[in-house]
Design a protein around this motif. Structure first.
Motif, mmCIF file in Angstrom:
data_model
loop_
_atom_site.group_PDB
_atom_site.id
_atom_site.type_symbol
_atom_site.label_atom_id
_atom_site.label_comp_id
_atom_site.label_asym_id
_atom_site.label_seq_id
_atom_site.Cartn_x
_atom_site.Cartn_y
_atom_site.Cartn_z
ATOM 1 N N ASP A 81 0.857 -1.189 0.000
ATOM 2 C CA ASP A 81 0.000 0.000 0.000
ATOM 3 C C ASP A 81 0.891 1.235 0.000
ATOM 4 O O ASP A 81 1.789 1.371 0.834
ATOM 5 N N VAL A 82 0.611 2.134 -0.939
ATOM 6 C CA VAL A 82 1.474 3.296 -1.169
ATOM 7 C C VAL A 82 0.673 4.575 -0.966
ATOM 8 O O VAL A 82 -0.446 4.702 -1.470
ATOM 9 N N THR A 83 1.229 5.520 -0.223
ATOM 10 C CA THR A 83 0.626 6.847 -0.100
ATOM 11 C C THR A 83 1.667 7.886 -0.504
ATOM 12 O O THR A 83 2.825 7.807 -0.086
ATOM 13 N N THR A 84 1.247 8.831 -1.322
ATOM 14 C CA THR A 84 2.138 9.897 -1.783
ATOM 15 C C THR A 84 1.491 11.234 -1.488
ATOM 16 O O THR A 84 0.366 11.499 -1.930
ATOM 17 N N SER A 85 2.182 12.072 -0.731
ATOM 18 C CA SER A 85 1.661 13.405 -0.416
ATOM 19 C C SER A 85 2.642 14.472 -0.878
ATOM 20 O O SER A 85 3.861 14.283 -0.826
ATOM 21 N N VAL A 86 2.092 15.573 -1.364
ATOM 22 C CA VAL A 86 2.885 16.721 -1.802
ATOM 23 C C VAL A 86 2.547 17.882 -0.884
ATOM 24 O O VAL A 86 1.368 18.246 -0.733
ATOM 25 N N ASP A 87 3.572 18.479 -0.263
ATOM 26 C CA ASP A 87 3.357 19.544 0.708
ATOM 27 C C ASP A 87 4.264 20.729 0.426
ATOM 28 O O ASP A 87 5.323 20.601 -0.203
ATOM 29 N N THR A 88 3.841 21.858 0.930
ATOM 30 C CA THR A 88 4.708 23.030 1.040
ATOM 31 C C THR A 88 5.013 23.224 2.518
ATOM 32 O O THR A 88 4.492 22.503 3.376
#
Length: 323
Positions: free
Chosen positions: A89-96
């Protein structure tokens, strides 16, 4: 005079023969079965870089922001045991910087969960166990074991398709040598999103189904040859919106020419590659070679001792007639 065979010579011959049989067995049978992808994986890779992002509060694109991409991979052990595959299971988050640290990952600029199911030996994607999207290609989060010097089809989850990554020679990551692969993605339509028409140059249209477009300035990966583990990764995503049927980007959601592994992520990847590679090398090279050499020497010694035997002189029989 007669010859007798020493038990010691038979032991040497038997042990040498055993080691000679064991050597190819380890190299050709045991080692390939030890080279499997784990089911209990739990790793986190962090990318950082700078670029432009869309600010929802200002409703505009703001430049030169620090961007952090966090990708976590966790194995579903129960489902893996049931299916015989590696279920990740893969989670990808993009943040500043404004959204880090986030108590809820859904507060991130972008948050994408999905499942990858792969063959434990070949790393090829398997379509079962609720895997979404339908991942294709030869590699995704890692390459197959024993990476070759050729092009590979790498799955790009944002694109929803594969990207051809070409072999570009070798490169060192923190002193560890790996194979370098590069590729890029031309502007490609990936879907639609309901947004205010003013966002894509259509203020009078109200809500419109704007077209989502994706491109990648460049993908660069450095991969450990033996294990297929990615030691270094660099990507340059560009995500934009266009008016329906439009040919120009009207809004930039994300644009970064270079987002790459942090040094901490590189160091962790190199350490794991070294540890896994050492175990595979031990089973596939070191132990088989040692067993073959030792087995050969012991077998030769045993054969020599058996052939020579041990001379024994018998005592004269007093009842025998004189010669």
């Amino acid at each position: 005079m007669r010859r007798s065979v020493s038990p010691f010579s038979l032991v040497l011959l038997g042990l040498g023969t055993f080691l000679l049989v064991l050597a190819p067995l380890l190299a050709w049978y045991v080692q390939p079965r030890a080279a499997v992808n784990p089911t209990d994986i739990d790793t986190t890779a962090v990318y950082t870089g700078r670029g432009s992002v869309f600010d929802l509060e200002k409703v505009e694109t703001v430049p030169d922001r620090r961007i952090t991409v966090t990708q976590r991979v966790r194995g579903d052990v129960r489902e893996s045991e049931r299916s015989g595959k590696a279920v990740w299971d893969v989670t990808t988050s993009v943040d500043t910087d404004e959204t880090l640290p986030a108590a809820d990952p859904h507060d991130a600029l972008s948050f994408t969960p999905h499942r990858w199911v792969l063959d434990r030996r070949t790393t090829e994607p398997v379509h079962c166990c609720g895997a979404k999207p339908r991942i294709q290609g030869e590699a995704y989060l890692k390459f197959p074991f024993d990476v070759e010097k050729r092009s590979y089809r790498w799955w790009d989850n944002t694109l929803g398709d594969t990207v051809v990554l070409r072999y570009r020679g070798t490169e060192k990551v923190l002193g560890h040598t790996g194979y370098r692969f590069t590729g890029s993605v031309p502007p490609t339509r990936t879907g639609t999103r309901l947004v205010p028409g003013s966002l894509v140059g259509l203020p009078e249209a109200g809500q419109v189904a704007a077209e989502e477009w994706y491109a990648n300035h460049g993908v660069e990966l450095v991969v450990d040859q033996r294990t297929g583990r990615v030691l270094y990764a660099q990507t340059g995503p560009r995500q934009t919106l266009r008016a329906p049927g439009g040919t120009e980007d009207e809004a930039v959601l994300l644009d970064a020419e270079r987002i790459s592994f942090t040094e901490e992520t590189q160091r962790a990847a190199v350490e794991l590659a070294k540890a896994d590679g050492a175990r595979l090398r031990l089973l596939g090279e070191t132990v088989p070679l040692g067993a073959a050499v030792a087995g050969g020497l012991l077998a030769v010694a045993g054969v020599v001792l058996v052939a020579r035997g041990r001379k024994v002189t018998g005592r004269p029989d007093p009842s025998a007639p004189p010669v």
